[in-house]
Design an enzyme around this catalytic site. Structure first.
Site, mmCIF file in Angstrom:
data_model
loop_
_atom_site.group_PDB
_atom_site.id
_atom_site.type_symbol
_atom_site.label_atom_id
_atom_site.label_comp_id
_atom_site.label_asym_id
_atom_site.label_seq_id
_atom_site.Cartn_x
_atom_site.Cartn_y
_atom_site.Cartn_z
ATOM 1 C CE LYS A 110 -4.492 0.789 0.344
ATOM 2 N NZ LYS A 110 -5.555 -0.195 0.026
HETATM 3 N N1 GLU Z 1 -7.364 -0.025 -3.119
HETATM 4 C C1 GLU Z 1 -8.091 -1.236 -3.385
HETATM 5 C C2 GLU Z 1 -8.105 -2.129 -2.155
HETATM 6 O O1 GLU Z 1 -7.937 -1.666 -1.052
HETATM 7 C C3 GLU Z 1 -7.611 -1.929 -4.647
HETATM 8 C C4 GLU Z 1 -6.188 -2.374 -4.629
HETATM 9 C C5 GLU Z 1 -5.680 -2.886 -5.973
HETATM 10 O O2 GLU Z 1 -6.453 -3.013 -6.911
HETATM 11 O O3 GLU Z 1 -4.482 -3.185 -6.039
HETATM 12 O O4 GLU Z 1 -8.369 -3.289 -2.232
#
Ligand code: GLU
Length: 420
Positions: A110
């Site tokens: 993240k």
């Molecule tokens: N931000 C989204 C999540 O928390 C998608 C993450 C992604 O597609 O890599 O799952």
């Protein structure tokens, strides 16, 4: 407690607690726990950006790779004033179990930048994004770590990420980021994927609990990409979305809100307030609304020990990441509220991100219906797998979901063995 405080205080602690509960239920040995529990890599970056008025403003950014045991790190980038390292570590940890739960060949990561995109121009946002990508460049890549959208980032931001990375490589690399615009190698259905996945998991929960979706009452906290699309799909399946809010206000109509019109209103005015055909209510009223399905679709800790006792929904569908604190989770459990845990409920986004990455690697693009069908299969089967453990082992849906995710990562590290 102010939201910033709550986010800072709890998210990473909650992530570690989720892990311990699942690891205990799996009777995981100490060595494996030590290997998989903590982030593999953490990068903190300082980002000076020239603003519209000519001055320099410095932003703080982060990228955390929690795990690469099952494949490249995967996870979104969040632009929000409350972003901090502990929050990003928590979100990266949840991504690891989420990707493993839906069995896609990714680890978890993240990123985030503490900023307020609502007060920035497009040029400022572009400069900030490019500077951030340049700073995390050694970490990312289609085989290393693949960012995606999260709170307040969108396909345009992903396009700048792809361009900046490609400029550094000297050739175009589509697979470095997902959630791109369709015209740049994005996947059909990616933009709606998280909301669509939330809908599929609500469908599964309603079938399990024998609640007819037609006529079921729903309340949605947060009306961004995820909340609005989940609401739209519920509405089109004749559920009644009776209350909705965003950061600026809350609205209510016991007969059900006209969601397509509300989406148009939000697009035009930037808020849900002021919508004709609804009355304004206080934000705390929404959480305590008598309804079948409550969908927290905004930030962490939306349901805490203060408001959990007021929840009167049959199902809480966690569209956001970490919207229910561990204390609140225990209160909801006692009240008999069925929770669809975040790593299951919102896994549709990263699932279609995986489809996008596959299409980019293959240079072969799928039709929208293929994306929807595959997503539906993944969501329904993950739900069934989690429910089976929930019933057989008599653990909560959250623990069951974490057991599947943590169990798969544990298996991967055992097979790989320890380097050196
Ligand atoms: N931000 C989204 C999540 O928390 C998608 C993450 C992604 O597609 O890599 O799952």
């Amino acid at each position: 407690m102010a939201v910033a405080e709550a986010v800072k205080k709890n998210a990473y602690e909650a992530a570690l607690e989720n892990f311990d509960t699942a690891a205990d239920a799996l009777e995981l040995d100490y060595d494996t726990r030590e290997i998989i529990k903590y982030p593999e890599r953490v990068l903190e970056v300082s980002l000076p950006v020239r603003m519209y008025d000519g001055r320099i403003h410095r932003f703080q950014g982060y990228r955390v790779q929690h795990s690469t045991a099952r494949g490249p790190a995967k996870g979104g980038i969040r632009y929000h004033p409350y972003v901090n390292l502990d929050e990003v570590k928590a979100l990266a940890t949840w991504m690891t179990w989420k990707c493993a739960l839906v069995n896609i060949p990714f680890g978890g990561g993240k990123g985030g930048v503490a900023c307020n995109p609502k007060e920035m121009t497009q040029e400022e946002l572009e400069r900030l994004t490019r500077r951030y990508v340049a700073s995390i460049l050694p970490l990312i890549g289609p085989e290393r770590d693949i960012p995606a959208p999260d709170v307040y980032t969108n396909p345009q931001v992903m396009a700048w990420i792809m361009d900046t990375y490609s400029m550094a490589q000297g050739y175009t690399v589509q697979g470095v980021v997902t959630g791109k615009p369709i015209g740049l190698g994005g996947s059909l259905g990616r933009n709606e994927a998280t909301g669509r996945g939330v809908f599929f998991s609500v469908q599964s929960a309603c079938t399990h609990l024998k609640i007819p979706l037609k006529g079921a009452k729903a309340a949605v906290q947060g009306f961004g990409n995820v909340g609005s699309i989940a609401a739209q799909l519920l509405h089109s399946h004749e559920a009644r979305v009776i209350a909705v809010n965003d950061s600026r206000g809350s609205i209510y109509n016991p007969k059900g809100l006209d969601i397509p019109k509300l989406i148009a209103h939000k697009k035009e005015t930037g808020r849900v307030s002021g919508f004709t055909g609804a009355e304004e209510i206080q934000p705390e009223e929404l959480m305590g609304m008598k309804c079948d399905i409550l969908i927290p679709a905004a930030l962490e800790n939306a349901i805490d020990s203060d408001n959990a006792p007021q929840v009167r929904a049959m199902i809480v569908a966690e569209a956001a990441n970490g919207p229910v604190t561990p204390e609140a989770d225990r209160i909801l459990e006692e009240k008999g509220v069925f929770r669809i845990p975040d790593i299951l409920c919102n896994a549709g986004g990263v699932t279609v991100s995986y489809f996008e990455w596959v299409q980019n690697e293959q240079h072969l693009f799928w039709e929208a219906q293929d994306v929807y069908n595959r997503l539906e299969r993944v969501m329904h089967s993950a739900f069934a797998e989690v429910l089976k453990i929930n019933l057989e082992r008599k653990v909560s849906m959250r623990t069951a979901a974490n057991m599947v995710g943590v169990g798969r990562v544990a298996e991967a590290v055992k097979l790989r063995g320890l380097f050196p």
